[in-house]
Design a protein around this motif. Sequence first.
Motif, PDB file in Angstrom:
ATOM      1  N   ALA A   1      -2.768  17.731 -36.328  1.00  0.00           N
ATOM      2  CA  ALA A   1      -1.356  18.051 -36.590  1.00  0.00           C
ATOM      3  C   ALA A   1      -0.657  18.528 -35.325  1.00  0.00           C
ATOM      4  O   ALA A   1       0.494  18.155 -35.058  1.00  0.00           O
ATOM      5  N   ILE A   2      -1.351  19.348 -34.523  1.00  0.00           N
ATOM      6  CA  ILE A   2      -0.777  19.837 -33.262  1.00  0.00           C
ATOM      7  C   ILE A   2      -0.511  18.676 -32.319  1.00  0.00           C
ATOM      8  O   ILE A   2       0.544  18.593 -31.677  1.00  0.00           O
ATOM      9  N   ASP A   3      -1.465  17.754 -32.230  1.00  0.00           N
ATOM     10  CA  ASP A   3      -1.331  16.619 -31.317  1.00  0.00           C
ATOM     11  C   ASP A   3      -0.163  15.727 -31.734  1.00  0.00           C
ATOM     12  O   ASP A   3       0.610  15.259 -30.882  1.00  0.00           O
ATOM     13  N   LEU A   4      -0.025  15.478 -33.026  1.00  0.00           N
ATOM     14  CA  LEU A   4       1.097  14.672 -33.512  1.00  0.00           C
ATOM     15  C   LEU A   4       2.428  15.354 -33.188  1.00  0.00           C
ATOM     16  O   LEU A   4       3.386  14.698 -32.759  1.00  0.00           O
ATOM     17  N   ALA A   5       2.471  16.675 -33.385  1.00  0.00           N
ATOM     18  CA  ALA A   5       3.709  17.422 -33.142  1.00  0.00           C
ATOM     19  C   ALA A   5       4.053  17.465 -31.656  1.00  0.00           C
ATOM     20  O   ALA A   5       5.221  17.324 -31.275  1.00  0.00           O
ATOM     21  N   GLN A   6       3.035  17.644 -30.784  1.00  0.00           N
ATOM     22  CA  GLN A   6       3.328  17.726 -29.352  1.00  0.00           C
ATOM     23  C   GLN A   6       3.760  16.373 -28.790  1.00  0.00           C
ATOM     24  O   GLN A   6       4.605  16.308 -27.903  1.00  0.00           O
ATOM     25  N   ASN A   7       3.204  15.293 -29.330  1.00  0.00           N
ATOM     26  CA  ASN A   7       3.634  13.970 -28.874  1.00  0.00           C
ATOM     27  C   ASN A   7       5.046  13.643 -29.350  1.00  0.00           C
ATOM     28  O   ASN A   7       5.802  12.958 -28.662  1.00  0.00           O
TER      29      ASN A   7
ATOM     30  N   PRO B   1      10.427  20.815 -18.952  1.00  0.00           N
ATOM     31  CA  PRO B   1       9.287  20.921 -19.874  1.00  0.00           C
ATOM     32  C   PRO B   1       8.174  19.913 -19.607  1.00  0.00           C
ATOM     33  O   PRO B   1       7.025  20.144 -20.000  1.00  0.00           O
ATOM     34  N   LEU B   2       8.496  18.810 -18.920  1.00  0.00           N
ATOM     35  CA  LEU B   2       7.501  17.761 -18.696  1.00  0.00           C
ATOM     36  C   LEU B   2       6.881  17.802 -17.306  1.00  0.00           C
ATOM     37  O   LEU B   2       5.997  16.997 -16.996  1.00  0.00           O
TER      38      LEU B   2
ATOM     39  N   VAL C   1      -9.731  22.923 -25.469  1.00  0.00           N
ATOM     40  CA  VAL C   1      -8.675  22.265 -24.693  1.00  0.00           C
ATOM     41  C   VAL C   1      -7.341  22.852 -25.143  1.00  0.00           C
ATOM     42  O   VAL C   1      -6.974  22.746 -26.314  1.00  0.00           O
ATOM     43  N   HIS C   2      -6.618  23.468 -24.213  1.00  0.00           N
ATOM     44  CA  HIS C   2      -5.414  24.214 -24.545  1.00  0.00           C
ATOM     45  C   HIS C   2      -4.155  23.363 -24.352  1.00  0.00           C
ATOM     46  O   HIS C   2      -4.205  22.244 -23.836  1.00  0.00           O
ATOM     47  N   LEU C   3      -3.021  23.917 -24.745  1.00  0.00           N
ATOM     48  CA  LEU C   3      -1.750  23.193 -24.671  1.00  0.00           C
ATOM     49  C   LEU C   3      -1.056  23.480 -23.342  1.00  0.00           C
ATOM     50  O   LEU C   3      -0.945  24.637 -22.933  1.00  0.00           O
ATOM     51  N   ASN C   4      -0.572  22.413 -22.728  1.00  0.00           N
ATOM     52  CA  ASN C   4       0.064  22.541 -21.413  1.00  0.00           C
ATOM     53  C   ASN C   4       1.589  22.635 -21.555  1.00  0.00           C
ATOM     54  O   ASN C   4       2.344  21.942 -20.867  1.00  0.00           O
ATOM     55  N   TRP C   5       2.013  23.512 -22.472  1.00  0.00           N
ATOM     56  CA  TRP C   5       3.437  23.721 -22.736  1.00  0.00           C
ATOM     57  C   TRP C   5       3.795  25.183 -22.534  1.00  0.00           C
ATOM     58  O   TRP C   5       2.931  26.045 -22.546  1.00  0.00           O
ATOM     59  N   SER C   6       5.090  25.448 -22.385  1.00  0.00           N
ATOM     60  CA  SER C   6       5.565  26.824 -22.342  1.00  0.00           C
ATOM     61  C   SER C   6       5.486  27.436 -23.735  1.00  0.00           C
ATOM     62  O   SER C   6       5.323  26.725 -24.731  1.00  0.00           O
TER      63      SER C   6
ATOM     64  N   LYS D   1       8.060  25.338 -30.811  1.00  0.00           N
ATOM     65  CA  LYS D   1       8.686  24.146 -31.395  1.00  0.00           C
ATOM     66  C   LYS D   1       7.632  23.233 -31.994  1.00  0.00           C
ATOM     67  O   LYS D   1       7.853  22.610 -33.040  1.00  0.00           O
ATOM     68  N   ILE D   2       6.487  23.134 -31.322  1.00  0.00           N
ATOM     69  CA  ILE D   2       5.394  22.312 -31.829  1.00  0.00           C
ATOM     70  C   ILE D   2       4.870  22.878 -33.147  1.00  0.00           C
ATOM     71  O   ILE D   2       4.643  22.141 -34.107  1.00  0.00           O
ATOM     72  N   ILE D   3       4.733  24.196 -33.219  1.00  0.00           N
ATOM     73  CA  ILE D   3       4.262  24.847 -34.445  1.00  0.00           C
ATOM     74  C   ILE D   3       5.238  24.600 -35.585  1.00  0.00           C
ATOM     75  O   ILE D   3       4.840  24.300 -36.716  1.00  0.00           O
TER      76      ILE D   3
END
Length: 216
Positions: free
Chosen positions: A31-37, A70-71, A201-206, A212-214
């Motif tokens: 779910a996290i991966d779908l949301a971050q993409n 952000p990217l 493996v962690h998230l490379n976001w602020s 927002k992903i959550i």
Amino acid sequence: MVDVGIVHDKISFLIKKKRWSFVPPEEIDIAIDLAQNDLFENFYGNTNKYRYGRPIPPSAYGQTSGTTDPLLAFIKHLQIDSINGWVDIPTDYIHLDSGFLFNSDTSEYKPLPLVNTDKKAFRANSQLMPVSDTQDMSNAFISFAFDIDNPSTLGIQLYPRVDPGTNGMSAHLYYMSTPETPKYIYTMNGRNVIYDQLNSVHLNWSTINTNKIINR
């Protein structure tokens, strides 16, 4: 970078508030991966919004700092240092961001433009901007090409086909990569989940964009 364990804790908390049940960490990772993409596409630019006469969608990478910053964490470096000026395209490659040559003797930087494959032959044979000068390399460029020894392999070719290091130079490319799939590593102790932060493996976001992903 945000700890994937923190993201899991927040999502688990929200799940328990709505329906007191256990969701396996593997499903939360999906779910996290779908949301971050989905968020990544929002910043990068949804290709469904491209249309003739307007090649850039309403919101796209490079338009504003809000869609660019952000990217930046997903920009990666490649160096062309093979004897024939070839480098494989990484599996996480999305698009080429920039390229340049650096002369270590003079500390001079030179642009390294990307030439489309349909114009490659004209550019390589140009008399006005010859690429045959392997010493100066002022007219060097890069283009997508198939490996001569392995025609099924697509890569990036430097022209002239030389190792820039032989001339005291180095060729550097920066490309946009896909977000790495998060992975929550854990072991079970009875019914208790023991989180392994070191190997996850962690998230490379602020933090803001992780929220927002959550919420997605």
